[in-house]
Write an enzyme that holds these catalytic residues in place. Structure first.
Site, mmCIF file in Angstrom:
data_model
loop_
_atom_site.group_PDB
_atom_site.id
_atom_site.type_symbol
_atom_site.label_atom_id
_atom_site.label_comp_id
_atom_site.label_asym_id
_atom_site.label_seq_id
_atom_site.Cartn_x
_atom_site.Cartn_y
_atom_site.Cartn_z
ATOM 1 N N CYS A 161 0.864 -1.178 0.000
ATOM 2 C CA CYS A 161 0.000 0.000 0.000
ATOM 3 C C CYS A 161 0.903 1.231 0.000
ATOM 4 O O CYS A 161 1.662 1.450 0.945
ATOM 5 C CB CYS A 161 -0.919 0.011 1.207
ATOM 6 S SG CYS A 161 -1.908 1.524 1.344
ATOM 7 N N HIS A 174 -4.064 -4.573 -10.426
ATOM 8 C CA HIS A 174 -4.930 -3.429 -10.678
ATOM 9 C C HIS A 174 -5.578 -3.555 -12.046
ATOM 10 O O HIS A 174 -4.983 -4.072 -12.998
ATOM 11 C CB HIS A 174 -4.147 -2.117 -10.617
ATOM 12 C CG HIS A 174 -3.691 -1.771 -9.233
ATOM 13 N ND1 HIS A 174 -4.443 -1.020 -8.370
ATOM 14 C CD2 HIS A 174 -2.565 -2.112 -8.568
ATOM 15 C CE1 HIS A 174 -3.795 -0.896 -7.221
ATOM 16 N NE2 HIS A 174 -2.655 -1.554 -7.319
ATOM 17 N N CYS A 218 -5.789 5.484 -3.151
ATOM 18 C CA CYS A 218 -5.012 4.245 -3.217
ATOM 19 C C CYS A 218 -3.686 4.578 -3.881
ATOM 20 O O CYS A 218 -3.660 5.009 -5.038
ATOM 21 C CB CYS A 218 -5.767 3.179 -4.010
ATOM 22 S SG CYS A 218 -4.824 1.648 -4.238
ATOM 23 N N GLY A 278 -2.819 2.188 -6.615
ATOM 24 C CA GLY A 278 -3.798 2.462 -7.667
ATOM 25 C C GLY A 278 -3.467 3.716 -8.450
ATOM 26 O O GLY A 278 -3.664 3.776 -9.669
#
Length: 266
Positions: free
Chosen positions: A73, A152, A210, A213
């Site tokens: 993350c 993703h 994110c 992301g």
């Protein structure tokens, strides 16, 4: 047993942070589910453990709100950099952080008060970049798959504010093309260096931001010639600056914010 924790967020992506050097935790999967509930727990997108490492300066383990363990993350890694420095666990401004998707390098940007204002993370080299056909029954017929150490799926849309994430997100997360589920980014290109992104995160649902992301979005935007190699990714919780550099690494720069400290019994 009483546990001390810190609530932090990176561009609105909020997690509960526990220093396991002081407070070892045996059941993070269960605690992440319990503590992440907003009405009956602390409220967060998940639980992040700061651990010792025999490969790097420190190690990060991250658990989603549903208890599943994530590989990486970006927003949480920036917050860990701020935590480590401001809590006096290190005096380094370049920190090696072990994650399930490899060792990441955190570069801390300090202000004149000697506190961490923002963090640049070397997110490594994106892999497995390709177009995928999603088939019938989805909001889009195709998208761009990108791995940032976690999977993703980036979908380009015309009007992002009309997307009902709670309706379309679950089916895409569990698309048959992704047996381990996938994070889904919905993207509207604003200029050749700026895009608007909303996210449905694997295991957490709708989140404000994110980091991986945002990196996947920047890669997909450049891969499809919609943007250049530097772009601003505007999310519900804030903006991240992403550079897909000449060494093929992704460098993500953004804020890390401490919300409060607390104690909870287990």
């Amino acid at each position: 047993m009483e546990i001390e924790f810190t609530k932090m967020h990176g561009a609105g992506n909020d997690y509960i942070y526990v220093n396991t050097l002081r407070y070892p935790i045996d059941n993070p999967e269960e605690l992440s589910v319990e503590w992440s509930r907003y009405h009956t727990g602390i409220g967060s997108d998940g639980l992040v453990l700061i651990c010792p490492s025999d490969q790097a300066d420190f190690k990060m383990r991250i658990f989603n709100a549903d208890g599943s363990e994530a590989r990486m993350c970006g927003n949480a890694s920036r917050c860990i950099g701020k935590y480590l420095y401001e809590e006096g666990l290190t005096n380094k401004t370049d920190i090696q952080l072990e994650t399930l998707s490899g060792i990441k390098i955190l570069h801390l940007h300090l202000n004149d008060k000697n506190t961490v204002e923002s963090v640049t993370v070397d997110m490594g080299i994106p892999t497995d970049i390709h177009e995928v056909a999603l088939g019938e029954g989805y909001i889009a017929s195709k998208g761009i798959a990108v791995s940032m150490g976690n999977p993703h799926l980036v979908l380009f849309v015309d009007e992002i504010n009309k997307i009902k994430l709670e309706e379309v997100g679950p089916a895409l997360e569990h698309h048959p093309l992704f047996p381990d589920r996938v994070n889904v980014e919905f993207v509207q290109v604003l200029t050749d260096s700026k895009v608007r992104m909303r996210v449905w995160e694997r295991g957490s649902g709708i989140t404000q931001a994110c980091g991986t992301g945002a990196c996947a979005t920047a890669v997909a935007s450049a891969f499809t010639d919609r943007c250049g190699r530097k772009s601003s990714i505007v999310m519900d919780g804030g903006t991240l600056e992403i550079e897909w550099a000449g060494d093929n690494h992704i460098y993500m720069t953004g804020p890390a914010t401490k919300v409060f400290d607390g104690k909870i019994e287990i």
